[in-house]
Design a protein around this motif. Structure first.
Motif, PDB file in Angstrom:
ATOM      1  N   THR A 187      -7.920  -7.013   4.349  1.00 58.45           N
ATOM      2  CA  THR A 187      -8.135  -5.921   3.416  1.00 58.45           C
ATOM      3  C   THR A 187      -7.884  -6.415   2.003  1.00 58.45           C
ATOM      4  O   THR A 187      -6.800  -6.910   1.710  1.00 58.45           O
ATOM      5  N   SER A 242      -4.047 -10.571   6.217  1.00 53.79           N
ATOM      6  CA  SER A 242      -4.783  -9.320   6.068  1.00 53.79           C
ATOM      7  C   SER A 242      -6.185  -9.594   5.540  1.00 53.79           C
ATOM      8  O   SER A 242      -6.380 -10.425   4.653  1.00 53.79           O
ATOM      9  N   GLY A 262      -9.222  -3.157  15.840  1.00 51.89           N
ATOM     10  CA  GLY A 262      -9.171  -3.066  14.394  1.00 51.89           C
ATOM     11  C   GLY A 262      -9.300  -1.624  13.952  1.00 51.89           C
ATOM     12  O   GLY A 262      -9.487  -0.711  14.759  1.00 51.89           O
ATOM     13  N   GLN A 263      -9.216  -1.422  12.644  1.00 56.55           N
ATOM     14  CA  GLN A 263      -9.315  -0.075  12.092  1.00 56.55           C
ATOM     15  C   GLN A 263     -10.641   0.587  12.434  1.00 56.55           C
ATOM     16  O   GLN A 263     -10.720   1.798  12.526  1.00 56.55           O
ATOM     17  N   ASP A 294      -9.373  -5.771  10.448  1.00 50.86           N
ATOM     18  CA  ASP A 294      -8.419  -5.698   9.345  1.00 50.86           C
ATOM     19  C   ASP A 294      -7.455  -6.876   9.243  1.00 50.86           C
ATOM     20  O   ASP A 294      -6.729  -6.988   8.263  1.00 50.86           O
ATOM     21  N   GLU A 295      -7.456  -7.789  10.244  1.00 49.82           N
ATOM     22  CA  GLU A 295      -6.469  -8.863  10.221  1.00 49.82           C
ATOM     23  C   GLU A 295      -6.937 -10.071  11.020  1.00 49.82           C
ATOM     24  O   GLU A 295      -7.621  -9.946  12.026  1.00 49.82           O
TER      25      GLU A 295
END
Length: 164
Positions: free
Chosen positions: A149, A147, A14-15, A92-93
Motif C-alpha cells: 500500500t 506493505s 488480501g484486502q 496488500d502485502e
C-alpha cells in the motif's frame, strides 16, 4: 524442492479477497544461494500481473530482493543444515519467510560503517515494515513483511524516503 508459482486456497486473503500467490523452495545444507532467492522473488513479482494483480513498484521490488538475499545469506552463514524460503504475495502485502536449523535468536546489530559484515538483519529491518522471528524446536523462521500500500511504508532503501 521447489513449489511452483500458483494460487492456492489460503488461511488469509488480501484486502480484495483474492488468494495470495505463493512460492516455496527448500535447499539442502550448503545448497542455498542468495542469487536463487532473488531470482525466485523476481519470478514471483513478474508473474503477479498475469494473475490480475497490480505490478509491484520497482522500489519495493529492490527492497524485497535485498531482504530475501540477506535472509538467505544469514541462514547459509549462521545455521548448519537445510533451509528454505516461502514468498507470499497478497493484494496488500509481500512476505518473505526464511527458515533454518539454528535455534539462536538473531539480533540486528547497529549500523557501523567500520565493520565488515554483520549488517544483513539491520538492512532487512530497514526495508521491511515489520520483521517477525519465530523460534521453533528445530530452528527458526524469520518473516519480513513489506506493505504494497503506497505511503504506508516509510522505510526502505529502494528510493523510498527514510525518516529523519
Amino acid at each position: 524442492m521447489v513449489l511452483p508459482l500458483r494460487n492456492r486456497k489460503a488461511d488469509t486473503h488480501g484486502q480484495d479477497g483474492s488468494p495470495p500467490l505463493r512460492y516455496g523452495a527448500t535447499w539442502g545444507e550448503g545448497a542455498a544461494r542468495a542469487a536463487d532467492a532473488r531470482q525466485a522473488l523476481r519470478a514471483l513479482l513478474s508473474h503477479a500481473p498475469r494473475t490480475g494483480r497490480t505490478a509491484v513498484s520497482a522500489d519495493l521490488a529492490v527492497d524485497a530482493e535485498l531482504a530475501a538475499s540477506e535472509l538467505v545469506t544469514n541462514a547459509v552463514r549462521h545455521a548448519p543444515g537445510p533451509c528454505g524460503m516461502t514468498l507470499k504475495l497478497s493484494s496488500d502485502e509481500l512476505t518473505i519467510t526464511v527458515w533454518d536449523s539454528s535455534t539462536d535468536k538473531p539480533a540486528a546489530k547497529k549500523a557501523d560503517p567500520r565493520r565488515i559484515g554483520g549488517h544483513g538483519l539491520h538492512l532487512v529491518h530497514t526495508v521491511s515494515d515489520r520483521v517477525v522471528v519465530a523460534l521453533r524446536e528445530t530452528g527458526k523462521r524469520i518473516t519480513a513483511h513489506l506493505s504494497l500500500t503506497p505511503n504506508q511504508s516509510t522505510t526502505g532503501l529502494g528510493g523510498t524516503a527514510l525518516p529523519g
